[in-house]
Scaffold this motif. Structure first.
Motif, short mmCIF file in Angstrom:
data_model
loop_
_atom_site.label_atom_id
_atom_site.label_comp_id
_atom_site.label_asym_id
_atom_site.label_seq_id
_atom_site.Cartn_x
_atom_site.Cartn_y
_atom_site.Cartn_z
N LEU A 165 0.83 -1.21 0.00
CA LEU A 165 0.00 0.00 0.00
C LEU A 165 0.87 1.26 0.00
CD1 LEU A 165 -2.96 -0.95 2.36
CD2 LEU A 165 -2.95 -0.83 -0.14
N GLU A 166 2.03 1.20 0.67
CA GLU A 166 2.97 2.32 0.66
C GLU A 166 3.48 2.54 -0.77
OE1 GLU A 166 7.38 3.49 2.46
OE2 GLU A 166 6.50 1.56 2.97
N PHE A 167 3.85 1.46 -1.44
CA PHE A 167 4.32 1.56 -2.83
C PHE A 167 3.26 2.20 -3.72
CE2 PHE A 167 4.48 -0.11 -7.14
CZ PHE A 167 5.80 0.16 -7.51
N ILE A 168 2.03 1.72 -3.59
CA ILE A 168 0.93 2.24 -4.42
C ILE A 168 0.69 3.72 -4.13
CG2 ILE A 168 -1.56 2.08 -4.86
CD1 ILE A 168 -1.25 -1.00 -4.40
N ALA A 169 0.71 4.11 -2.85
CA ALA A 169 0.49 5.51 -2.49
C ALA A 169 1.58 6.41 -3.08
CB ALA A 169 0.44 5.66 -0.97
N ILE A 170 2.83 6.00 -2.97
CA ILE A 170 3.92 6.80 -3.53
C ILE A 170 3.81 6.85 -5.05
CG2 ILE A 170 6.43 7.02 -3.79
CD1 ILE A 170 6.63 5.70 -0.97
N PHE A 171 3.47 5.72 -5.67
CA PHE A 171 3.30 5.70 -7.13
C PHE A 171 2.22 6.70 -7.55
CE2 PHE A 171 1.17 4.26 -10.97
CZ PHE A 171 2.25 4.19 -11.85
N GLN A 172 1.09 6.68 -6.86
CA GLN A 172 -0.01 7.59 -7.22
C GLN A 172 0.39 9.05 -7.05
OE1 GLN A 172 -3.11 5.90 -4.78
NE2 GLN A 172 -3.79 4.54 -6.44
N GLN A 173 1.21 9.35 -6.04
CA GLN A 173 1.65 10.73 -5.81
C GLN A 173 2.73 11.17 -6.78
OE1 GLN A 173 3.09 10.59 -1.80
NE2 GLN A 173 1.05 10.64 -0.88
N SER B 224 11.77 11.83 -12.09
CA SER B 224 12.95 11.47 -11.31
C SER B 224 12.70 10.23 -10.45
CB SER B 224 13.41 12.63 -10.45
OG SER B 224 12.45 12.94 -9.47
N PHE B 225 11.51 9.65 -10.52
CA PHE B 225 11.18 8.44 -9.78
C PHE B 225 10.99 7.28 -10.75
CE2 PHE B 225 10.26 11.52 -6.57
CZ PHE B 225 10.39 10.87 -5.36
N PHE B 226 11.54 6.13 -10.37
CA PHE B 226 11.36 4.90 -11.14
C PHE B 226 10.71 3.87 -10.23
CE2 PHE B 226 15.11 7.05 -12.82
CZ PHE B 226 14.76 7.19 -14.15
N PHE B 227 9.66 3.24 -10.70
CA PHE B 227 8.88 2.29 -9.91
C PHE B 227 8.97 0.91 -10.54
CE2 PHE B 227 7.09 6.46 -9.36
CZ PHE B 227 6.85 6.54 -8.00
N SER B 228 9.25 -0.09 -9.72
CA SER B 228 9.38 -1.44 -10.24
C SER B 228 8.85 -2.45 -9.23
CB SER B 228 10.87 -1.73 -10.53
OG SER B 228 11.02 -2.90 -11.26
N VAL B 229 8.30 -3.54 -9.74
CA VAL B 229 7.85 -4.65 -8.90
C VAL B 229 8.45 -5.93 -9.44
CG1 VAL B 229 5.68 -3.56 -8.19
CG2 VAL B 229 5.71 -5.02 -10.22
N LYS B 230 8.60 -6.90 -8.55
CA LYS B 230 9.13 -8.20 -8.94
C LYS B 230 8.04 -9.24 -8.78
CE LYS B 230 13.20 -10.99 -8.68
NZ LYS B 230 14.58 -11.01 -8.27
N ALA B 231 7.93 -10.12 -9.78
CA ALA B 231 6.91 -11.17 -9.74
C ALA B 231 7.44 -12.41 -10.43
CB ALA B 231 5.63 -10.69 -10.44
N GLU B 232 6.79 -13.52 -10.16
CA GLU B 232 7.14 -14.78 -10.80
C GLU B 232 6.33 -14.93 -12.09
OE1 GLU B 232 7.53 -19.50 -9.67
OE2 GLU B 232 6.18 -18.25 -8.48
#
Length: 150
Positions: free
Chosen positions: A50-58, A64-72
């Motif tokens: 939820l912290e990741f999602i909130a920062i992404f939305q803001q 200057s921000f790069f967002f990444s997630v890891k998944a199988e």
């Protein structure tokens, strides 16, 4: 540092920070799914999603921000754990660009658009290029590779 240089740095951290597959390295990564550090890191990432999602939305429009997630990702009995540059999050669906070149999987390629449910996320990372800081990266930290984040 320009956006392209920052993006290259970010993805070099991603690629060197965690292997694509639990079997691509004969260190502790080979026990990827069974290691208690991995289990705790994955749990911590899930709890803080939820912290990741909130920062992404803001900050999603801030270049200057790069967002990444890891998944199988799986094909039959083959699987690889790979990073995805997040482009959009809507409801519980993440859309992004595959950030790793699969080593075993053949149906997806580096740079391809992919879609994930947030429950599939094993880890997340936010790189703030202005401050040269990384948030998240639970798996990289659990594997003792924090030096890759600086």
């Amino acid at each position: 540092m320009g956006r392209v240089t920052g993006l290259l740095l970010f993805f070099s951290i991603i690629i060197s920070g965690c292997g694509n597959s639990p079997m691509d390295d004969h260190s502790d990564v080979s026990h990827y799914n069974y290691d208690l550090g991995f289990v705790k890191a994955k749990h911590d990432a899930s709890l803080s999603m939820l912290e990741f999602i909130a920062i992404f939305q803001q900050r999603q429009k801030d270049t200057s921000f790069f967002f990444s997630v890891k998944a199988e990702f799986t094909e039959g009995n083959l699987s690889e754990h790979m990073w995805v540059e997040v482009v959009n999050i809507k409801d519980k669906t993440i859309r992004g660009i595959l950030g790793n070149q699969p080593q075993m999987l053949r149906k997806i390629q580096l740079g391809e658009q992919v879609k994930l449910h947030i429950s599939e996320v094993e880890d997340w990372m936010i790189y703030d290029m202005k401050r040269d800081t990384v948030l998240g990266a639970h798996l990289i930290r659990a594997m003792g590779r924090e030096h890759l984040l600086h």
